[in-house]
Design an enzyme around this catalytic site. Structure first.
Site, PDB file in Angstrom:
ATOM      1  N   TYR A  43       3.088   5.293   3.866  1.00  0.00           N
ATOM      2  CA  TYR A  43       3.508   3.880   3.838  1.00  0.00           C
ATOM      3  C   TYR A  43       4.974   3.748   4.237  1.00  0.00           C
ATOM      4  O   TYR A  43       5.756   3.098   3.553  1.00  0.00           O
ATOM      5  CB  TYR A  43       3.346   3.286   2.433  1.00  0.00           C
ATOM      6  CG  TYR A  43       1.997   3.494   1.796  1.00  0.00           C
ATOM      7  CD1 TYR A  43       0.832   3.060   2.426  1.00  0.00           C
ATOM      8  CD2 TYR A  43       1.881   4.109   0.552  1.00  0.00           C
ATOM      9  CE1 TYR A  43      -0.408   3.233   1.833  1.00  0.00           C
ATOM     10  CE2 TYR A  43       0.643   4.286  -0.048  1.00  0.00           C
ATOM     11  CZ  TYR A  43      -0.494   3.843   0.593  1.00  0.00           C
ATOM     12  OH  TYR A  43      -1.715   4.026  -0.005  1.00  0.00           O
ATOM     13  N   TYR A  66      -7.424  -4.121  -3.391  1.00  0.00           N
ATOM     14  CA  TYR A  66      -7.069  -2.831  -2.769  1.00  0.00           C
ATOM     15  C   TYR A  66      -7.974  -1.755  -3.346  1.00  0.00           C
ATOM     16  O   TYR A  66      -8.060  -1.610  -4.571  1.00  0.00           O
ATOM     17  CB  TYR A  66      -5.603  -2.457  -3.034  1.00  0.00           C
ATOM     18  CG  TYR A  66      -5.278  -1.076  -2.549  1.00  0.00           C
ATOM     19  CD1 TYR A  66      -4.937  -0.849  -1.213  1.00  0.00           C
ATOM     20  CD2 TYR A  66      -5.371   0.027  -3.402  1.00  0.00           C
ATOM     21  CE1 TYR A  66      -4.692   0.442  -0.756  1.00  0.00           C
ATOM     22  CE2 TYR A  66      -5.125   1.319  -2.945  1.00  0.00           C
ATOM     23  CZ  TYR A  66      -4.788   1.510  -1.623  1.00  0.00           C
ATOM     24  OH  TYR A  66      -4.551   2.781  -1.170  1.00  0.00           O
ATOM     25  N   ASP A 105     -13.933  -0.941  -9.743  1.00  0.00           N
ATOM     26  CA  ASP A 105     -12.953   0.069  -9.340  1.00  0.00           C
ATOM     27  C   ASP A 105     -11.850   0.077 -10.389  1.00  0.00           C
ATOM     28  O   ASP A 105     -10.942  -0.752 -10.361  1.00  0.00           O
ATOM     29  CB  ASP A 105     -12.411  -0.273  -7.946  1.00  0.00           C
ATOM     30  CG  ASP A 105     -11.311   0.676  -7.497  1.00  0.00           C
ATOM     31  OD1 ASP A 105     -10.862   1.509  -8.312  1.00  0.00           O
ATOM     32  OD2 ASP A 105     -10.894   0.584  -6.322  1.00  0.00           O
ATOM     33  N   LYS A 154      -6.693   8.338 -10.369  1.00  0.00           N
ATOM     34  CA  LYS A 154      -5.312   8.232 -10.856  1.00  0.00           C
ATOM     35  C   LYS A 154      -5.066   8.928 -12.191  1.00  0.00           C
ATOM     36  O   LYS A 154      -4.833  10.124 -12.207  1.00  0.00           O
ATOM     37  CB  LYS A 154      -4.888   6.762 -10.880  1.00  0.00           C
ATOM     38  CG  LYS A 154      -4.732   6.217  -9.464  1.00  0.00           C
ATOM     39  CD  LYS A 154      -3.778   5.051  -9.351  1.00  0.00           C
ATOM     40  CE  LYS A 154      -3.350   4.860  -7.915  1.00  0.00           C
ATOM     41  NZ  LYS A 154      -4.108   3.858  -7.178  1.00  0.00           N
TER      42      LYS A 154
HETATM   43  C1  LIG Z   1      -4.942   4.007  -5.924  1.00  0.00           C
HETATM   44  C2  LIG Z   1      -6.218   3.271  -5.857  1.00  0.00           C
HETATM   45  C3  LIG Z   1      -7.292   3.733  -5.060  1.00  0.00           C
HETATM   46  C4  LIG Z   1      -7.165   4.952  -4.187  1.00  0.00           C
HETATM   47  O1  LIG Z   1      -6.971   6.121  -4.887  1.00  0.00           O
HETATM   48  P1  LIG Z   1      -6.365   7.414  -4.125  1.00  0.00           P
HETATM   49  O2  LIG Z   1      -6.448   8.504  -5.142  1.00  0.00           O
HETATM   50  O3  LIG Z   1      -4.965   7.045  -3.745  1.00  0.00           O
HETATM   51  O4  LIG Z   1      -7.214   7.657  -2.936  1.00  0.00           O
HETATM   52  C5  LIG Z   1      -8.459   3.004  -5.083  1.00  0.00           C
HETATM   53  N1  LIG Z   1      -8.599   1.912  -5.845  1.00  0.00           N
HETATM   54  C6  LIG Z   1      -7.600   1.449  -6.627  1.00  0.00           C
HETATM   55  C7  LIG Z   1      -7.823   0.243  -7.468  1.00  0.00           C
HETATM   56  C8  LIG Z   1      -6.384   2.102  -6.655  1.00  0.00           C
HETATM   57  O5  LIG Z   1      -5.375   1.612  -7.391  1.00  0.00           O
END
Ligand SMILES: *Cc1c(COP(=O)(O)O)cnc(C)c1O
Length: 420
Positions: free
Chosen positions: A18, A145, A239, A268
Protein backbone atom coordinates in the site's frame (compact mmCIF):
# COMPACT_ATOMS: atom_id res chain seq x y z
CA UNK A 1 21.46 8.59 13.41
CA UNK A 2 22.40 6.61 10.25
CA UNK A 3 20.16 3.74 9.20
CA UNK A 4 21.47 0.23 9.95
CA UNK A 5 23.49 -1.31 7.13
CA UNK A 6 20.84 -3.96 6.43
CA UNK A 7 18.45 -1.11 5.65
CA UNK A 8 20.71 0.63 3.16
CA UNK A 9 21.64 -2.63 1.47
CA UNK A 10 18.16 -4.12 1.30
CA UNK A 11 15.84 -1.17 0.85
CA UNK A 12 16.55 -0.74 -2.89
CA UNK A 13 15.21 -4.26 -3.39
CA UNK A 14 11.97 -4.22 -1.46
CA UNK A 15 8.42 -3.53 -2.67
CA UNK A 16 6.29 -2.25 0.20
CA UNK A 17 2.54 -2.73 0.80
CA UNK A 18 0.00 0.00 0.00
CA UNK A 19 2.82 2.38 -0.77
CA UNK A 20 3.50 4.89 -3.54
CA UNK A 21 7.21 4.31 -3.38
CA UNK A 22 8.06 7.31 -5.52
CA UNK A 23 6.95 9.80 -2.91
CA UNK A 24 6.46 7.93 0.37
CA UNK A 25 8.94 8.66 3.14
CA UNK A 26 11.09 5.61 3.95
CA UNK A 27 9.66 3.18 6.53
CA UNK A 28 11.00 3.00 10.09
CA UNK A 29 13.52 0.22 10.78
CA UNK A 30 12.35 -1.90 13.73
CA UNK A 31 14.77 -3.78 15.97
CA UNK A 32 12.35 -5.67 18.21
CA UNK A 33 8.94 -5.74 19.88
CA UNK A 34 7.88 -6.38 23.46
CA UNK A 35 4.45 -6.20 25.06
CA UNK A 36 2.80 -3.05 23.73
CA UNK A 37 6.07 -1.52 22.49
CA UNK A 38 7.82 -1.36 19.15
CA UNK A 39 11.55 -0.63 19.52
CA UNK A 40 13.15 1.09 16.54
CA UNK A 41 16.69 0.46 15.34
CA UNK A 42 17.76 3.86 16.67
CA UNK A 43 16.55 2.93 20.14
CA UNK A 44 13.29 4.91 20.17
CA UNK A 45 10.31 3.10 21.75
CA UNK A 46 6.83 3.54 20.35
CA UNK A 47 3.61 2.65 22.17
CA UNK A 48 1.72 0.49 19.73
CA UNK A 49 -1.73 1.80 18.80
CA UNK A 50 -2.69 -0.68 16.07
CA UNK A 51 -1.36 -4.06 17.22
CA UNK A 52 0.25 -4.82 13.85
CA UNK A 53 -2.90 -4.56 11.80
CA UNK A 54 -5.04 -5.63 14.75
CA UNK A 55 -3.40 -9.03 15.18
CA UNK A 56 -1.20 -8.73 18.30
CA UNK A 57 -4.14 -8.95 20.72
CA UNK A 58 -2.02 -10.18 23.68
CA UNK A 59 0.87 -7.82 22.93
CA UNK A 60 4.12 -8.91 21.30
CA UNK A 61 6.35 -11.78 22.41
CA UNK A 62 3.91 -13.14 24.94
CA UNK A 63 5.90 -15.77 26.87
CA UNK A 64 3.09 -18.35 26.75
CA UNK A 65 2.77 -18.15 22.95
CA UNK A 66 6.53 -17.96 22.46
CA UNK A 67 7.03 -21.08 24.53
CA UNK A 68 4.28 -23.03 22.73
CA UNK A 69 5.71 -22.15 19.33
CA UNK A 70 9.23 -22.99 20.52
CA UNK A 71 8.11 -26.42 21.69
CA UNK A 72 6.33 -27.05 18.39
CA UNK A 73 9.40 -25.87 16.45
CA UNK A 74 11.50 -28.52 18.17
CA UNK A 75 9.01 -31.31 17.34
CA UNK A 76 7.61 -30.51 13.92
CA UNK A 77 7.70 -27.06 12.30
CA UNK A 78 5.61 -28.23 9.40
CA UNK A 79 4.11 -31.23 7.68
CA UNK A 80 1.72 -31.32 4.75
CA UNK A 81 -1.99 -31.50 5.59
CA UNK A 82 -2.97 -33.65 2.61
CA UNK A 83 -3.45 -37.20 3.91
CA UNK A 84 -1.79 -36.32 7.25
CA UNK A 85 -3.14 -34.59 10.35
CA UNK A 86 -1.60 -33.50 13.65
CA UNK A 87 -2.68 -32.71 17.17
CA UNK A 88 -2.22 -28.91 17.10
CA UNK A 89 -4.59 -28.60 14.13
CA UNK A 90 -7.31 -30.94 15.39
CA UNK A 91 -7.17 -29.44 18.85
CA UNK A 92 -7.49 -25.97 17.38
CA UNK A 93 -10.37 -27.02 15.12
CA UNK A 94 -12.29 -28.44 18.09
CA UNK A 95 -11.66 -25.36 20.22
CA UNK A 96 -12.67 -22.92 17.47
CA UNK A 97 -15.94 -24.75 16.86
CA UNK A 98 -16.66 -24.64 20.61
CA UNK A 99 -16.08 -20.87 20.68
CA UNK A 100 -17.79 -19.93 17.45
CA UNK A 101 -21.50 -19.18 17.11
CA UNK A 102 -23.50 -22.39 17.50
CA UNK A 103 -23.45 -24.86 14.63
CA UNK A 104 -20.23 -23.80 12.93
CA UNK A 105 -18.87 -27.25 13.27
CA UNK A 106 -16.22 -27.63 10.55
CA UNK A 107 -12.95 -25.76 10.14
CA UNK A 108 -10.91 -25.33 6.98
CA UNK A 109 -7.50 -23.80 7.70
CA UNK A 110 -6.12 -21.22 5.31
CA UNK A 111 -2.85 -19.34 5.25
CA UNK A 112 -4.15 -15.79 5.59
CA UNK A 113 -7.34 -13.83 6.01
CA UNK A 114 -7.71 -13.18 2.29
CA UNK A 115 -7.40 -16.88 1.53
CA UNK A 116 -9.99 -17.65 4.22
CA UNK A 117 -12.34 -15.33 2.30
CA UNK A 118 -11.48 -16.98 -1.03
CA UNK A 119 -12.28 -20.36 0.52
CA UNK A 120 -15.57 -19.03 1.92
CA UNK A 121 -16.52 -17.75 -1.54
CA UNK A 122 -15.57 -21.03 -3.22
CA UNK A 123 -17.60 -22.97 -0.66
CA UNK A 124 -20.61 -20.70 -1.17
CA UNK A 125 -20.45 -20.85 -4.98
CA UNK A 126 -20.10 -24.62 -5.06
CA UNK A 127 -22.77 -25.12 -2.38
CA UNK A 128 -25.27 -22.86 -4.10
CA UNK A 129 -24.68 -24.43 -7.49
CA UNK A 130 -25.28 -27.94 -6.25
CA UNK A 131 -28.87 -26.73 -5.64
CA UNK A 132 -29.53 -24.51 -8.61
CA UNK A 133 -27.17 -23.32 -11.28
CA UNK A 134 -26.40 -19.71 -12.13
CA UNK A 135 -25.82 -18.51 -8.57
CA UNK A 136 -22.60 -16.69 -9.33
CA UNK A 137 -22.85 -13.39 -7.45
CA UNK A 138 -22.35 -12.11 -3.94
CA UNK A 139 -24.22 -9.33 -2.21
CA UNK A 140 -21.68 -7.12 -0.46
CA UNK A 141 -21.53 -3.67 1.07
CA UNK A 142 -20.22 -0.21 0.38
CA UNK A 143 -17.09 0.55 2.45
CA UNK A 144 -16.50 -3.18 2.87
CA UNK A 145 -13.05 -4.73 2.82
CA UNK A 146 -12.40 -8.46 2.63
CA UNK A 147 -8.78 -8.77 1.53
CA UNK A 148 -6.43 -8.26 -1.39
CA UNK A 149 -6.78 -11.45 -3.44
CA UNK A 150 -9.04 -11.48 -6.49
CA UNK A 151 -12.25 -12.87 -5.04
CA UNK A 152 -11.82 -10.86 -1.86
CA UNK A 153 -11.21 -7.68 -3.87
CA UNK A 154 -14.39 -8.32 -5.84
CA UNK A 155 -16.56 -8.24 -2.71
CA UNK A 156 -14.79 -5.17 -1.28
CA UNK A 157 -16.09 -1.67 -2.05
CA UNK A 158 -15.35 -1.10 -5.75
CA UNK A 159 -15.45 2.71 -5.71
CA UNK A 160 -13.92 3.97 -2.51
CA UNK A 161 -11.48 1.19 -1.93
CA UNK A 162 -7.75 0.84 -2.13
CA UNK A 163 -8.42 -1.44 -5.09
CA UNK A 164 -9.89 1.17 -7.40
CA UNK A 165 -7.13 0.46 -9.97
CA UNK A 166 -8.87 -2.90 -10.50
CA UNK A 167 -12.33 -1.46 -11.08
CA UNK A 168 -13.88 -3.38 -13.95
CA UNK A 169 -11.12 -6.00 -13.88
CA UNK A 170 -12.46 -8.20 -11.09
CA UNK A 171 -15.76 -10.11 -11.13
CA UNK A 172 -18.69 -7.73 -10.67
CA UNK A 173 -20.68 -8.25 -7.51
CA UNK A 174 -23.80 -6.56 -6.18
CA UNK A 175 -22.80 -3.73 -3.85
CA UNK A 176 -25.34 -1.98 -1.61
CA UNK A 177 -25.35 0.28 1.44
CA UNK A 178 -25.82 -1.37 4.82
CA UNK A 179 -29.44 -0.53 5.70
CA UNK A 180 -29.66 1.60 8.82
CA UNK A 181 -33.47 1.79 9.26
CA UNK A 182 -36.42 -0.55 8.78
CA UNK A 183 -37.52 1.12 5.56
CA UNK A 184 -34.11 0.59 3.92
CA UNK A 185 -34.10 -2.97 5.26
CA UNK A 186 -37.48 -3.67 3.63
CA UNK A 187 -36.28 -2.22 0.33
CA UNK A 188 -33.22 -4.45 0.45
CA UNK A 189 -35.37 -7.45 1.33
CA UNK A 190 -37.47 -6.84 -1.79
CA UNK A 191 -34.38 -6.37 -3.92
CA UNK A 192 -32.76 -9.57 -2.65
CA UNK A 193 -36.04 -11.37 -3.40
CA UNK A 194 -35.67 -10.41 -7.07
CA UNK A 195 -31.95 -11.36 -7.18
CA UNK A 196 -32.06 -14.54 -5.09
CA UNK A 197 -31.64 -16.78 -8.15
CA UNK A 198 -28.20 -15.31 -8.88
CA UNK A 199 -26.93 -14.81 -5.32
CA UNK A 200 -24.63 -17.43 -3.79
CA UNK A 201 -24.00 -15.47 -0.61
CA UNK A 202 -24.17 -12.28 1.40
CA UNK A 203 -20.78 -11.32 2.84
CA UNK A 204 -20.28 -8.74 5.57
CA UNK A 205 -17.86 -7.59 8.25
CA UNK A 206 -20.21 -7.70 11.25
CA UNK A 207 -20.57 -4.46 13.28
CA UNK A 208 -17.36 -2.84 12.04
CA UNK A 209 -16.19 -2.30 8.48
CA UNK A 210 -12.45 -2.08 9.09
CA UNK A 211 -10.02 -1.22 6.31
CA UNK A 212 -12.86 0.46 4.37
CA UNK A 213 -12.88 3.27 6.93
CA UNK A 214 -13.74 1.93 10.41
CA UNK A 215 -17.48 2.41 10.01
CA UNK A 216 -19.88 0.91 12.54
CA UNK A 217 -23.39 -0.45 12.09
CA UNK A 218 -25.86 -1.66 14.69
CA UNK A 219 -26.57 -5.22 15.81
CA UNK A 220 -30.11 -4.55 14.48
CA UNK A 221 -28.79 -3.89 10.97
CA UNK A 222 -26.65 -7.02 11.19
CA UNK A 223 -29.58 -9.10 12.37
CA UNK A 224 -31.84 -7.69 9.66
CA UNK A 225 -29.35 -8.70 6.96
CA UNK A 226 -29.05 -12.17 8.47
CA UNK A 227 -32.84 -12.55 8.37
CA UNK A 228 -32.94 -11.49 4.73
CA UNK A 229 -30.33 -14.11 3.87
CA UNK A 230 -32.27 -16.83 5.72
CA UNK A 231 -35.61 -15.80 4.21
CA UNK A 232 -34.28 -16.07 0.65
CA UNK A 233 -32.15 -19.16 1.21
CA UNK A 234 -28.83 -17.41 0.66
CA UNK A 235 -25.68 -18.28 2.60
CA UNK A 236 -24.65 -15.68 5.16
CA UNK A 237 -20.88 -15.20 5.36
CA UNK A 238 -19.47 -13.30 8.33
CA UNK A 239 -15.94 -12.00 7.81
CA UNK A 240 -14.74 -11.63 11.40
CA UNK A 241 -11.07 -11.48 10.48
CA UNK A 242 -10.89 -8.02 12.10
CA UNK A 243 -13.76 -8.22 14.61
CA UNK A 244 -13.22 -11.72 16.01
CA UNK A 245 -11.68 -12.50 19.40
CA UNK A 246 -13.24 -9.73 21.50
CA UNK A 247 -12.16 -6.71 19.45
CA UNK A 248 -15.71 -5.29 19.56
CA UNK A 249 -16.25 -6.42 23.16
CA UNK A 250 -18.00 -9.63 22.12
CA UNK A 251 -16.19 -12.89 21.48
CA UNK A 252 -17.40 -12.54 17.91
CA UNK A 253 -19.33 -9.54 16.61
CA UNK A 254 -22.08 -11.93 15.43
CA UNK A 255 -22.72 -12.82 19.08
CA UNK A 256 -23.97 -9.25 19.65
CA UNK A 257 -26.94 -9.87 17.35
CA UNK A 258 -27.58 -13.58 17.86
CA UNK A 259 -26.48 -14.11 14.29
CA UNK A 260 -25.35 -17.60 13.36
CA UNK A 261 -23.61 -17.31 10.02
CA UNK A 262 -23.39 -20.26 7.63
CA UNK A 263 -19.73 -19.47 7.07
CA UNK A 264 -17.32 -17.58 9.34
CA UNK A 265 -13.88 -16.25 8.34
CA UNK A 266 -11.17 -15.77 10.95
CA UNK A 267 -7.61 -14.48 10.76
CA UNK A 268 -5.52 -11.62 12.13
CA UNK A 269 -5.69 -12.17 15.94
CA UNK A 270 -6.16 -15.93 15.47
CA UNK A 271 -2.49 -16.65 16.27
CA UNK A 272 -2.20 -13.73 18.69
CA UNK A 273 -0.28 -11.85 16.01
CA UNK A 274 2.48 -14.43 15.84
CA UNK A 275 2.25 -16.23 12.48
CA UNK A 276 -0.03 -15.87 9.49
CA UNK A 277 -3.11 -18.08 9.57
CA UNK A 278 -6.74 -17.92 8.54
CA UNK A 279 -9.69 -20.22 9.13
CA UNK A 280 -13.01 -20.71 7.39
CA UNK A 281 -15.71 -22.30 9.55
CA UNK A 282 -18.87 -23.80 8.08
CA UNK A 283 -22.02 -25.41 9.42
CA UNK A 284 -22.48 -29.15 9.19
CA UNK A 285 -25.30 -28.42 6.73
CA UNK A 286 -22.93 -26.64 4.33
CA UNK A 287 -20.19 -29.23 4.87
CA UNK A 288 -22.46 -32.17 4.17
CA UNK A 289 -23.45 -30.76 0.77
CA UNK A 290 -19.89 -31.62 -0.33
CA UNK A 291 -20.28 -35.29 0.64
CA UNK A 292 -20.80 -37.42 -2.42
CA UNK A 293 -19.63 -40.54 -4.24
CA UNK A 294 -18.21 -38.17 -6.86
CA UNK A 295 -14.70 -36.83 -6.23
CA UNK A 296 -15.56 -33.66 -8.15
CA UNK A 297 -18.05 -32.72 -5.45
CA UNK A 298 -15.21 -32.25 -2.94
CA UNK A 299 -13.87 -28.84 -1.93
CA UNK A 300 -10.83 -28.35 -4.14
CA UNK A 301 -8.54 -26.19 -2.08
CA UNK A 302 -5.36 -26.96 -0.15
CA UNK A 303 -2.65 -24.42 0.56
CA UNK A 304 0.88 -25.88 0.82
CA UNK A 305 1.27 -24.58 4.36
CA UNK A 306 -2.29 -25.39 5.38
CA UNK A 307 -2.72 -25.86 9.15
CA UNK A 308 0.95 -25.11 9.72
CA UNK A 309 1.76 -26.65 13.13
CA UNK A 310 3.64 -23.55 14.35
CA UNK A 311 0.63 -21.38 13.53
CA UNK A 312 -1.74 -23.88 15.17
CA UNK A 313 0.46 -23.95 18.28
CA UNK A 314 0.43 -20.15 18.41
CA UNK A 315 -3.36 -20.08 17.98
CA UNK A 316 -3.92 -22.72 20.68
CA UNK A 317 -1.71 -20.73 23.05
CA UNK A 318 -3.59 -17.54 22.17
CA UNK A 319 -6.89 -19.28 23.02
CA UNK A 320 -5.36 -20.43 26.36
CA UNK A 321 -4.73 -16.78 27.19
CA UNK A 322 -8.31 -15.85 26.32
CA UNK A 323 -9.47 -18.69 28.60
CA UNK A 324 -7.42 -17.31 31.49
CA UNK A 325 -8.84 -13.82 31.70
CA UNK A 326 -12.12 -12.12 31.04
CA UNK A 327 -11.54 -10.27 27.82
CA UNK A 328 -15.04 -8.81 28.00
CA UNK A 329 -14.14 -6.77 31.09
CA UNK A 330 -10.77 -5.87 29.69
CA UNK A 331 -12.30 -4.53 26.50
CA UNK A 332 -14.99 -2.64 28.46
CA UNK A 333 -12.23 -0.83 30.35
CA UNK A 334 -10.43 0.03 27.10
CA UNK A 335 -13.70 1.23 25.57
CA UNK A 336 -14.42 3.62 28.44
CA UNK A 337 -10.90 5.02 28.40
CA UNK A 338 -10.86 5.43 24.61
CA UNK A 339 -14.15 7.35 24.86
CA UNK A 340 -12.77 9.69 27.52
CA UNK A 341 -9.50 10.14 25.70
CA UNK A 342 -10.85 10.75 22.20
CA UNK A 343 -14.09 12.62 22.91
CA UNK A 344 -12.31 16.03 23.27
CA UNK A 345 -11.31 15.70 19.59
CA UNK A 346 -14.96 16.17 18.58
CA UNK A 347 -14.80 19.95 19.00
CA UNK A 348 -11.51 20.32 17.13
CA UNK A 349 -11.53 21.96 13.70
CA UNK A 350 -11.66 19.45 10.83
CA UNK A 351 -13.07 16.61 12.96
CA UNK A 352 -16.20 15.06 11.45
CA UNK A 353 -16.89 12.28 13.96
CA UNK A 354 -15.54 10.49 17.00
CA UNK A 355 -16.68 6.91 17.57
CA UNK A 356 -15.67 4.07 19.85
CA UNK A 357 -16.73 0.44 19.94
CA UNK A 358 -14.94 -2.11 22.10
CA UNK A 359 -11.21 -1.70 21.66
CA UNK A 360 -11.63 0.41 18.52
CA UNK A 361 -11.41 4.19 18.70
CA UNK A 362 -11.88 6.35 15.61
CA UNK A 363 -11.52 10.06 14.88
CA UNK A 364 -12.88 10.81 11.44
CA UNK A 365 -11.54 13.92 9.76
CA UNK A 366 -12.55 16.18 6.94
CA UNK A 367 -11.85 14.24 3.71
CA UNK A 368 -9.56 17.08 2.56
CA UNK A 369 -7.16 16.45 5.45
CA UNK A 370 -3.60 15.57 4.45
CA UNK A 371 -3.67 12.32 6.40
CA UNK A 372 -0.12 11.29 5.55
CA UNK A 373 1.27 14.45 7.15
CA UNK A 374 -0.05 13.23 10.50
CA UNK A 375 1.97 10.02 10.55
CA UNK A 376 5.45 11.42 11.38
CA UNK A 377 3.98 13.79 13.97
CA UNK A 378 2.49 10.84 15.82
CA UNK A 379 5.82 9.00 15.73
CA UNK A 380 7.47 12.11 17.15
CA UNK A 381 5.10 11.81 20.12
CA UNK A 382 6.27 8.25 20.80
CA UNK A 383 3.31 6.31 19.40
CA UNK A 384 2.75 4.01 16.45
CA UNK A 385 -0.55 5.02 14.88
CA UNK A 386 -1.13 4.87 11.15
CA UNK A 387 -3.94 7.13 9.94
CA UNK A 388 -5.41 6.27 6.53
CA UNK A 389 -8.14 7.61 4.25
CA UNK A 390 -9.90 10.18 6.45
CA UNK A 391 -9.42 8.54 9.84
CA UNK A 392 -7.05 8.37 12.77
CA UNK A 393 -7.84 5.18 14.63
CA UNK A 394 -6.63 3.15 17.60
CA UNK A 395 -6.87 -0.64 17.80
CA UNK A 396 -4.28 -1.39 20.48
CA UNK A 397 -3.37 -4.78 21.94
CA UNK A 398 -6.18 -5.85 24.28
CA UNK A 399 -3.65 -6.09 27.13
CA UNK A 400 -2.68 -2.43 26.95
CA UNK A 401 -2.59 -0.71 30.36
CA UNK A 402 -4.24 2.59 31.25
CA UNK A 403 -1.01 4.54 31.10
CA UNK A 404 -0.07 3.43 27.58
CA UNK A 405 -3.65 3.94 26.43
CA UNK A 406 -3.56 7.51 27.72
CA UNK A 407 -0.25 8.06 25.90
CA UNK A 408 -2.00 7.03 22.67
CA UNK A 409 -5.08 9.22 23.08
CA UNK A 410 -3.02 12.16 24.28
CA UNK A 411 -0.83 11.92 21.19
CA UNK A 412 -3.94 11.91 18.97
CA UNK A 413 -5.39 14.94 20.80
CA UNK A 414 -2.12 16.86 20.64
CA UNK A 415 -1.43 16.16 16.98
CA UNK A 416 -5.02 16.90 15.87
CA UNK A 417 -5.25 19.95 18.11
CA UNK A 418 -2.08 21.56 16.81
CA UNK A 419 -2.73 21.47 13.10
CA UNK A 420 -2.44 24.67 11.11
C1 LIG B 1 -7.32 -7.93 7.09
C2 LIG B 1 -8.63 -8.42 6.61
C3 LIG B 1 -8.72 -9.40 5.60
C4 LIG B 1 -7.50 -9.95 4.92
O1 LIG B 1 -6.66 -10.65 5.76
P1 LIG B 1 -5.12 -10.90 5.32
O2 LIG B 1 -4.58 -11.81 6.38
O3 LIG B 1 -4.48 -9.55 5.29
O4 LIG B 1 -5.14 -11.53 3.97
C5 LIG B 1 -9.98 -9.83 5.24
N1 LIG B 1 -11.08 -9.35 5.82
C6 LIG B 1 -11.04 -8.42 6.79
C7 LIG B 1 -12.30 -7.95 7.42
C8 LIG B 1 -9.82 -7.92 7.21
O5 LIG B 1 -9.78 -6.95 8.14
Amino acid sequence: MPEPSWFDEGYPHIWLPYCQMKVAPPPLPVARTEGCRIVLADGRELVDGIASWWSACHGYNHPHIREAVGRQLATMPHVMFGGLVHEPALRLARRLTEMAPYGLNRVFFADSGSVAVEVAMKIALQYANTRSSGKSKFLCFRNGYHGDTFGAMSVSDPEESIHSAFRGLVPRQIVVDIPTDSRAMEDLDRFVGTAADILAGIIIEPLVQGAGGMRFHSPDSLHGLFRIAKKHGILFIADEIATGFWRTGHRFACDSAQVRPDILCLGKALTGGTITMGATLATEEVFSAFLSDEWEAALMHGPTYMANPLACAAANASLDLFDRESSTERVQRIEARLRDGLEPCRSMPGVVDVRVLGAIGVVQLDPETNIFALRPKLVDRGVWIRPFKDIVYLMPPLVIDAHDLDTLTEAVRTVLGSRD
